[in-house]
Design an enzyme around this catalytic site. Sequence first.
Site, PDB file in Angstrom:
ATOM      1  NE  ARG A  67      -6.821  11.192  -5.174  1.00  0.00           N
ATOM      2  CZ  ARG A  67      -6.702  12.234  -6.023  1.00  0.00           C
ATOM      3  NH1 ARG A  67      -5.885  13.234  -5.740  1.00  0.00           N
ATOM      4  NH2 ARG A  67      -7.395  12.265  -7.137  1.00  0.00           N
ATOM      5  CE1 TYR A  92       6.050  -4.117  11.096  1.00  0.00           C
ATOM      6  CE2 TYR A  92       5.988  -2.618   9.230  1.00  0.00           C
ATOM      7  CZ  TYR A  92       5.464  -3.692   9.925  1.00  0.00           C
ATOM      8  OH  TYR A  92       4.359  -4.336   9.443  1.00  0.00           O
ATOM      9  CG  ASP A 148       8.100   3.938  13.155  1.00  0.00           C
ATOM     10  OD1 ASP A 148       7.293   4.165  14.073  1.00  0.00           O
ATOM     11  OD2 ASP A 148       7.951   3.027  12.312  1.00  0.00           O
ATOM     12  CE  LYS A 185       0.865  -2.143  14.796  1.00  0.00           C
ATOM     13  NZ  LYS A 185       1.667  -1.635  13.744  1.00  0.00           N
TER      14      LYS A 185
HETATM   15  C1  LIG Z   1       7.217   0.420  14.403  1.00  0.00           C
HETATM   16  C2  LIG Z   1       6.251   0.201  13.285  1.00  0.00           C
HETATM   17  N1  LIG Z   1       6.260   1.039  12.241  1.00  0.00           N
HETATM   18  C3  LIG Z   1       5.411   0.888  11.196  1.00  0.00           C
HETATM   19  C4  LIG Z   1       4.526  -0.158  11.147  1.00  0.00           C
HETATM   20  C5  LIG Z   1       3.604  -0.305   9.958  1.00  0.00           C
HETATM   21  O1  LIG Z   1       2.351   0.177  10.266  1.00  0.00           O
HETATM   22  P1  LIG Z   1       0.966  -0.363   9.601  1.00  0.00           P
HETATM   23  O2  LIG Z   1       0.877  -1.812   9.953  1.00  0.00           O
HETATM   24  O3  LIG Z   1      -0.056   0.491  10.238  1.00  0.00           O
HETATM   25  O4  LIG Z   1       1.096  -0.157   8.135  1.00  0.00           O
HETATM   26  C6  LIG Z   1       4.464  -1.050  12.212  1.00  0.00           C
HETATM   27  C7  LIG Z   1       3.511  -2.175  12.187  1.00  0.00           C
HETATM   28  O5  LIG Z   1       3.620  -3.118  12.950  1.00  0.00           O
HETATM   29  C8  LIG Z   1       5.348  -0.866  13.314  1.00  0.00           C
HETATM   30  O6  LIG Z   1       5.352  -1.694  14.369  1.00  0.00           O
END
Ligand SMILES: Cc1ncc(COP(=O)(O)O)c(C=O)c1O
Length: 395
Positions: free
Chosen positions: A53, A105, A177, A202
């Site tokens: 961890r 998001y 992000d 992604k």
């Molecule tokens: C722009 C963005 N940030 C964060 C996330 C969250 O990521 P995760 O699904 O890997 O937890 C997503 C998921 O679609 C996203 O599109």
Amino acid sequence: MSGYKESLETSIVVASTRGHGERKTGAVNVPIYLSSTFHQESFDEFGPYDYSRSGNPTRDALEKTIAELEGGTRGLAFASGLAAISSAFMLLSAGDHIVITEDVYGGTFRFVTEVLPRIGIKHTFVDFTDLESVASAIRSNTKLIYIETPSNPCLGITDINRIVELAKANNCLTFLDNTFMTPLYQRPLDLGVDVVLHSATKFLSGHSDIIAGLAVTKDEELGKRLAFLQNSFGAILGAQDSFSLIQGIKTLSVRFEKSADSAQQIAAYLNNHTLVEEVYYPGLTSHPGYEIHAQQATNPGAVLSFRLPTQAIAKAFVESVQIPVFAVSLGGVESILSHPAQMSHAAMPKSEREKRGITDGLLRFSVGLENVDDLIADFDQALLVAAKLIEKVGI
Ligand SMILES: Cc1ncc(COP(=O)(O)O)c(C=O)c1O
């Protein structure tokens, strides 16, 4: 000094193979260290790893790779993008306030609106294209400005330099992000952002096979605080997924460049189609953020959204396309079509969604590696089906 500066494409390969790979054997793939604990040679002097961890050599290789690619000093790998985002929010304390882009998001929206208020952390959502509104939302207890650019799903563009200036003038941290760009196309730490966050699920991993998140800092002290939270919160990425993610990163530049080229052509095609009310893609000169994006990023990326008149027409289109998968997520080798109102942004109330342009007819398209002419032909026949539906029943 030769003055030679390595390109990001080269750094991606070097960092993920030789840079932080296995040093003892020279293996170009880092071994998967499936060990929760590590034997200590000495009674009172411990080695670099004690418990997975807190640190694992495979995860370490990934963390060093992403830190290098983002131009940071510390990278941290988490069990999901949201684990990275929510762990980073733990840098705040009760009584603090966040100014956050309203085009965010859906899962981040859910955490900020439903979890953080319970521990005394408040927020204000603002349209980040309006810098005066951002400035006037900052309060004496604002500790963080949260950016997502391009944003999900409407590809809104935030001027990173201007927000960083505002944040620094008000002693606030900035988080960004960077999921839609990856360090290949946008390096927010170079622009003064404090914490870069990724859903590595992604484009970074690229094969729709793992859920993973990353956070990167430039400031060493901030990196230490975040590493402490990673260990305290415990939402770390496992060794096997860390290995998969390193493998995905190795092919990022070829995958992403091909998908982005196709996205540009598909956006142009959709933009000229009479049934499509609006196309959101920062590579179109008609996009309001086109110029700002071109200054702060090197490519518009491989995701676009487009608005069809109604949910029924969007449904007819989705049911008629043959090539893309209809699914949540983006950034895979396969093209992915999604309906944000029911999928990524279902956590957002309808009234909030509509304020942000996420109408029931909006579709998001993540362009994969299929032949672009095939994708356009597929869209063409599906839009024809949708047009026939309108002829039959009206809008
Ligand atoms: C722009 C963005 N940030 C964060 C996330 C969250 O990521 P995760 O699904 O890997 O937890 C997503 C998921 O679609 C996203 O599109």
